[in-house]
Design an enzyme around this catalytic site. Sequence first.
Site, PDB file in Angstrom:
ATOM      1  N   SER A 157      13.611  19.779  11.504  1.00  0.00           N
ATOM      2  CA  SER A 157      12.561  20.411  10.711  1.00  0.00           C
ATOM      3  C   SER A 157      11.979  19.368   9.781  1.00  0.00           C
ATOM      4  O   SER A 157      12.708  18.527   9.248  1.00  0.00           O
ATOM      5  CB  SER A 157      13.152  21.577   9.913  1.00  0.00           C
ATOM      6  OG  SER A 157      12.146  22.200   9.155  1.00  0.00           O
ATOM      7  N   ARG A 158      10.652  19.400   9.614  1.00  0.00           N
ATOM      8  CA  ARG A 158      10.024  18.396   8.752  1.00  0.00           C
ATOM      9  C   ARG A 158      10.446  18.569   7.300  1.00  0.00           C
ATOM     10  O   ARG A 158      10.663  17.615   6.587  1.00  0.00           O
ATOM     11  CB  ARG A 158       8.499  18.486   8.853  1.00  0.00           C
ATOM     12  CG  ARG A 158       7.943  17.477   9.851  1.00  0.00           C
ATOM     13  CD  ARG A 158       6.444  17.529   9.881  1.00  0.00           C
ATOM     14  NE  ARG A 158       5.996  18.849  10.332  1.00  0.00           N
ATOM     15  CZ  ARG A 158       4.728  19.199  10.474  1.00  0.00           C
ATOM     16  NH1 ARG A 158       3.768  18.347  10.163  1.00  0.00           N
ATOM     17  NH2 ARG A 158       4.386  20.396  10.908  1.00  0.00           N
TER      18      ARG A 158
ATOM     19  N   LYS B 235       7.895  33.132  21.153  1.00  0.00           N
ATOM     20  CA  LYS B 235       6.579  33.552  21.618  1.00  0.00           C
ATOM     21  C   LYS B 235       5.506  33.121  20.625  1.00  0.00           C
ATOM     22  O   LYS B 235       5.819  33.077  19.430  1.00  0.00           O
ATOM     23  CB  LYS B 235       6.537  35.056  21.858  1.00  0.00           C
ATOM     24  CG  LYS B 235       6.910  35.866  20.599  1.00  0.00           C
ATOM     25  CD  LYS B 235       5.930  36.884  20.121  1.00  0.00           C
ATOM     26  CE  LYS B 235       4.821  36.435  19.267  1.00  0.00           C
ATOM     27  NZ  LYS B 235       4.482  37.350  18.159  1.00  0.00           N
TER      28      LYS B 235
ATOM     29  N   ASP C 101      -1.282  37.129  17.591  1.00  0.00           N
ATOM     30  CA  ASP C 101       0.136  36.809  17.388  1.00  0.00           C
ATOM     31  C   ASP C 101       0.971  38.091  17.405  1.00  0.00           C
ATOM     32  O   ASP C 101       1.930  38.184  18.165  1.00  0.00           O
ATOM     33  CB  ASP C 101       0.344  36.007  16.087  1.00  0.00           C
ATOM     34  CG  ASP C 101       1.811  35.659  15.883  1.00  0.00           C
ATOM     35  OD1 ASP C 101       2.264  34.652  16.431  1.00  0.00           O
ATOM     36  OD2 ASP C 101       2.510  36.438  15.210  1.00  0.00           O
TER      37      ASP C 101
ATOM     38  N   ILE D  54      10.534  32.809  11.058  1.00  0.00           N
ATOM     39  CA  ILE D  54      11.091  33.529  12.206  1.00  0.00           C
ATOM     40  C   ILE D  54      12.480  32.991  12.557  1.00  0.00           C
ATOM     41  O   ILE D  54      13.366  33.749  12.967  1.00  0.00           O
ATOM     42  CB  ILE D  54      10.140  33.468  13.428  1.00  0.00           C
ATOM     43  CG1 ILE D  54      10.584  34.444  14.523  1.00  0.00           C
ATOM     44  CG2 ILE D  54      10.027  32.067  14.027  1.00  0.00           C
ATOM     45  CD1 ILE D  54      10.230  35.865  14.239  1.00  0.00           C
TER      46      ILE D  54
END
Lengths: 309, 309
Positions: free
Chosen positions: A37-38, A91, A169, A15
């Site tokens: 970010s991992r 969201k 979702d 996203i």
Amino acid sequence: MTGTIKAGLVGLGKIARDQHLPAIRKTNGIELVAVASRNAQGEGLNNYGALTDMLAGEPDLDAVILCQPPQVRYEAARQALLAGKHVFLEKPPGATVSEVEALIDIAERQGVTLYASWHSRYAAAVGLAKSWLASRSPKHVSIQWREDVRHWHPGQPWIWEAGGFGVFDPGINALSILTEIVSEPIALLSANLEVPANKQAPIGAELKMVAASGAPIEAVFDWRQTGPQTWDIAIETDGGSLLLSEGGNMLRLDGEVQVKAPDEEYPAMYRRFVRLIENKAIDVDIAPLRLVADAFLCGEHRTTAAFED
Amino acid sequence: MTGTIKAGLVGLGKIARDQHLPAIRKTNGIELVAVASRNAQGEGLNNYGALTDMLAGEPDLDAVILCQPPQVRYEAARQALLAGKHVFLEKPPGATVSEVEALIDIAERQGVTLYASWHSRYAAAVGLAKSWLASRSPKHVSIQWREDVRHWHPGQPWIWEAGGFGVFDPGINALSILTEIVSEPIALLSANLEVPANKQAPIGAELKMVAASGAPIEAVFDWRQTGPQTWDIAIETDGGSLLLSEGGNMLRLDGEVQVKAPDEEYPAMYRRFVRLIENKAIDVDIAPLRLVADAFLCGEHRTTAAFED
């Protein structure tokens, strides 16, 4: 706030790449400077492995954008707010309603912006649908939200775990439009949840709701639809009928097409985020998430066929 | 409001007979005149089969007390409010959070009293626990709510159905005390729900919550406890420790017993209901129900041994 807002984004997944990065580039007044970010790296940005490192390494950051799965949203949002940053929540804004209520309280005490984004509310035809409904009384609402999970959520195991929302979702997008365009309180009365035998989250759901005026509202969410996808809200009123389709981007009033426009949801949300920061304002509407929590609270669980990605 | 409030009660089950009827008799300013119940008859009262008949047959009724299972609470409350009656809701105040929010809206527009009762908040030691905590910061909260469902809920099949709450029926009492005595927002982070193979509602639950300040809060609810029953809330603070036991009726501060008093919860609630009506006030705190909805929303379901009453 003067000058460009310096923003850092957490969670560089699908996203973020599909929507947030291009939308931020289009928006005046905000600039993405860092990513946490991992696993992933953002091109031309300062990259960090975690939010804590990004906050330490970027003392000039004004805002943090949270795009991780909802299960880890709360702790990150709290940390960013306590560091004095404005926060944009993808969201759903949290894994639970009480988490989001607690974040509102923290943002108020910190005097910073908290924005719970509901992208479907910015679809092209939602505003017109809302103003048309404002002078009419809904008599019956029917929602059909049917899509192919394999197409839209490939390789997202978190979505099937507890707290991952499953078919809610996408379904929460329908509820975010519903609660935006119908001005009365909406109560969820009962629900059926179809949960695959090997998953925690539902693949299908049927909701029965009612508007405070008494108008019945039914919703069907299904993640098993191949072929054409359906994101429709149909409303019969005392003054004609409304059909909002394509996820809020197409509107028919009494059968006549009014609006059919391309998706410009994320740029509209970033314009709003910039305005909210200018005004030090909080914009968090909990109503869509509350309806989802209610569906899980009172929903009847029905075990259905195991699902493999 | 002058004169005695004339009240009608809906749902003449165990809680109504054990608690409401004796408490109303003890309370000045309110009198029970009618009962609506599908099967039961109230002695010395005007009896009806349903709320609709009671409202038609008792035009002078001022207030309606709703003691039915939560699954049918909303429609009855709405009907009573729209008829201009003040409404007393037994706990939980509805089957879903959005139902209760819609009822608040209707009560406000009608200008009548709506009271969501949380009886455990009126237990003898809760007030003192709250004032002791007001000048301290909680560092850790541990809740143990363990009781024998066969003793407390014999022959109540609705409690095991979807929307019946299961072990959250007693557990919400603990959450109602927690949210009363801890003044910060509380976020629910995760939950495990043990659901009997033949039921919809959990028989056991473990909750992980956190106060906005960061203090962890753990709760265990279990309906399989025979022998001594446990309703304890233990709080470590920066200024000593608190143990609230016996469902809020006994308080120890740093190990010393402060209060041990008999249960006078329902008479205190009816005194409050009379005052609320005098002031045309609404008293609906949604926080305990919101935490329960959140536990269902994010909770991991674990199927456990079938349960037979």
